[in-house]
Enzyme design. Structure first.
Site, mmCIF file in Angstrom:
data_model
loop_
_atom_site.group_PDB
_atom_site.id
_atom_site.type_symbol
_atom_site.label_atom_id
_atom_site.label_comp_id
_atom_site.label_asym_id
_atom_site.label_seq_id
_atom_site.Cartn_x
_atom_site.Cartn_y
_atom_site.Cartn_z
ATOM 1 N N ARG A 181 35.956 47.200 48.043
ATOM 2 C CA ARG A 181 35.080 48.366 48.270
ATOM 3 C C ARG A 181 35.244 48.672 49.753
ATOM 4 O O ARG A 181 34.834 47.869 50.592
ATOM 5 C CB ARG A 181 33.629 48.025 47.939
ATOM 6 C CG ARG A 181 33.422 47.535 46.499
ATOM 7 C CD ARG A 181 31.939 47.389 46.199
ATOM 8 N NE ARG A 181 31.674 46.592 45.003
ATOM 9 C CZ ARG A 181 31.720 47.067 43.751
ATOM 10 N NH1 ARG A 181 32.029 48.316 43.530
ATOM 11 N NH2 ARG A 181 31.445 46.275 42.726
ATOM 12 N N ASP A 189 33.138 55.307 39.838
ATOM 13 C CA ASP A 189 32.793 56.600 40.444
ATOM 14 C C ASP A 189 32.921 56.621 41.973
ATOM 15 O O ASP A 189 33.333 57.629 42.549
ATOM 16 C CB ASP A 189 31.423 57.103 39.983
ATOM 17 C CG ASP A 189 30.312 56.112 40.226
ATOM 18 O OD1 ASP A 189 30.602 54.983 40.691
ATOM 19 O OD2 ASP A 189 29.151 56.454 39.970
ATOM 20 N N ASP A 209 29.820 53.528 32.802
ATOM 21 C CA ASP A 209 28.854 54.559 33.218
ATOM 22 C C ASP A 209 29.518 55.855 33.682
ATOM 23 O O ASP A 209 28.877 56.685 34.311
ATOM 24 C CB ASP A 209 27.961 54.006 34.347
ATOM 25 C CG ASP A 209 28.761 53.508 35.537
ATOM 26 O OD1 ASP A 209 29.988 53.400 35.427
ATOM 27 O OD2 ASP A 209 28.140 53.228 36.576
ATOM 28 N N HIS A 242 29.016 37.195 37.576
ATOM 29 C CA HIS A 242 30.411 37.641 37.592
ATOM 30 C C HIS A 242 31.277 37.058 36.480
ATOM 31 O O HIS A 242 32.432 37.480 36.345
ATOM 32 C CB HIS A 242 31.037 37.348 38.962
ATOM 33 C CG HIS A 242 30.532 38.294 40.014
ATOM 34 N ND1 HIS A 242 29.298 38.138 40.604
ATOM 35 C CD2 HIS A 242 31.073 39.416 40.551
ATOM 36 C CE1 HIS A 242 29.113 39.125 41.472
ATOM 37 N NE2 HIS A 242 30.158 39.907 41.467
HETATM 38 O O1 F6P Z 1 30.310 48.132 39.083
HETATM 39 C C1 F6P Z 1 30.587 46.939 38.444
HETATM 40 C C2 F6P Z 1 29.632 45.867 38.872
HETATM 41 O O2 F6P Z 1 30.029 44.691 38.212
HETATM 42 C C3 F6P Z 1 28.163 46.165 38.633
HETATM 43 O O3 F6P Z 1 27.750 45.954 37.309
HETATM 44 C C4 F6P Z 1 27.525 45.192 39.609
HETATM 45 O O4 F6P Z 1 26.249 45.630 39.961
HETATM 46 C C5 F6P Z 1 28.460 45.260 40.768
HETATM 47 O O5 F6P Z 1 29.710 45.608 40.256
HETATM 48 C C6 F6P Z 1 28.576 43.985 41.557
HETATM 49 O O6 F6P Z 1 29.458 44.189 42.605
HETATM 50 P P1 F6P Z 1 29.997 43.060 43.568
HETATM 51 O O7 F6P Z 1 30.954 42.223 42.806
HETATM 52 O O8 F6P Z 1 30.650 43.798 44.683
HETATM 53 O O9 F6P Z 1 28.801 42.280 43.992
#
Ligand code: F6P
Length: 322
Positions: free
Chosen positions: A72, A103, A130, A253
């Site tokens: 990200r 998104d 989503d 996860h």
């Molecule tokens: O967007 C996918 C997702 O798995 C969401 O369901 C969850 O809130 C988020 O990513 C968690 O993100 P990260 O792995 O960056 O903590």
């Protein structure tokens, strides 16, 4: 178009490798070169790309995660960050980009295209399901399978001990995983962000059930539910049932990892293939998705702006069968 790039971006999802494979193999058949950039937009900005041939994507269709890795990337949200990425693409003669992500990733792709005239196509890759305009996103069905398998195991121990379990599944803004998991695992209740959570109603329901001698149960809580996370909700419910033992499991996860199921591999293969053909035919600023049995093209603008909607029928089904 002679040279395209591919990235996986945002949270990984099972099936992303299958999508990259489809992109590379389709492009190769069309005599296009493909460069894969590591870690999504971060790799674009750092010019961390590698040429991908059809042989480089052998033996990955069944693997979870993404071999290109993902990120990200906050810097890509700035115009300066996108300008660096665009320059790196231009230097290599890359005219089109396939972005496999959710998104947030599509917002970045849209801006990159509008600001720097690079053609982009989005492939929906997120476990959350989503995205507006597609019935399914790559990885969602596998994530639900994983969650259901875990809840089945929790039910064994819940029933053995007469315990009420609150199981938290992923979905920061969306309850799709929670709803499907709840139905498939026969949960007693499902709490999701799309509908207001009424703890009193849940307590009333559990009390009635309790009188009917139910002593164990499973409530699925989506991570982003407005009633708080599973721990918060369990605490509130526990206060009403001092003699009843409540437990919480946060699946976390494990829902993102693991090998993609057949559905996700096929979906990813179709969408990766369609994205490349779309770029080649001059399409731009769209997401490829599926509606029914058809591949569709949805403007990125719409996919980003609107939210996929939860089926009221499925919500009723949880209540009816619990
Ligand atoms: O967007 C996918 C997702 O798995 C969401 O369901 C969850 O809130 C988020 O990513 C968690 O993100 P990260 O792995 O960056 O903590």
């Amino acid at each position: 178009m002679k040279h395209i790039a591919v990235v996986t971006s945002g949270g990984d999802s099972p099936g992303m490798n299958a999508a990259v494979r489809a992109v590379v193999r389709t492009a190769t058949l069309q005599d296009m070169e493909v460069t894969g950039f590591h870690r999504g937009y971060e790799g674009l900005m750092e010019d961390d790309g590698i040429p991908l041939t059809r042989y480089d994507v052998r033996n990955i269709i069944h693997r979870g995660g993404t071999f290109l890795q993902t990120a990200r990337c906050a810097a890509f949200r700035t115009p300066e960050g996108r300008a660096i990425a665009a320059e790196n693409l231009r230097k290599r003669g890359i005219e089109g980009l396939v972005v496999i992500g959710g998104d947030g990733s599509f917002t970045g792709a849209k801006l990159l295209s509008e600001e720097h005239n690079i053609k982009v196509m989005g492939c929906p890759g997120t476990i959350d399901n989503d995205l507006f305009g597609t019935d399914y996103t790559i990885g969602y069905q596998t994530a639900v399978d994983t969650a259901v398998e875990a809840v089945d195991k929790i039910r064994d121990t819940a029933a053995s001990h007469n315990r009420l379990f609150f199981v938290e599944v992923m979905g920061r803004d969306a309850g799709f995983i929670a709803l499907r998991t709840g139905i498939a695992a026969g949960a007693e209740g499902v709490l999701i962000p799309e509908t207001p959570t009424d703890i009193h109603r849940l307590v009333r329901y559990l009390k009635t059930d309790f009188q009917k001698k139910r002593r164990s149960g499973i409530i699925i809580v989506a991570e982003g539910d407005d009633g708080g996370g599973a721990y918060d909700i369990a605490r509130k419910v526990q206060a009403e049932f001092p003699d009843w033992e409540t437990k919480v499991t946060v699946l976390g996860h494990i829902q993102r990892g693991g090998k993609p199921n057949a559905f996700d591999r096929i979906l990813a293969s179709r969408l990766g293939h369609a994205a490349v053909l779309a770029l080649q035919s001059g399409r731009n600023l769209e997401m490829v998705g599926v509606q029914g049995s058809e591949v569709v093209y949805v403007p990125l603008e719409q996919a980003i702006k609107h939210h996929a909607t939860i089926s009221p029928y499925l919500l009723e089904l949880v209540d009816a069968l619990s």
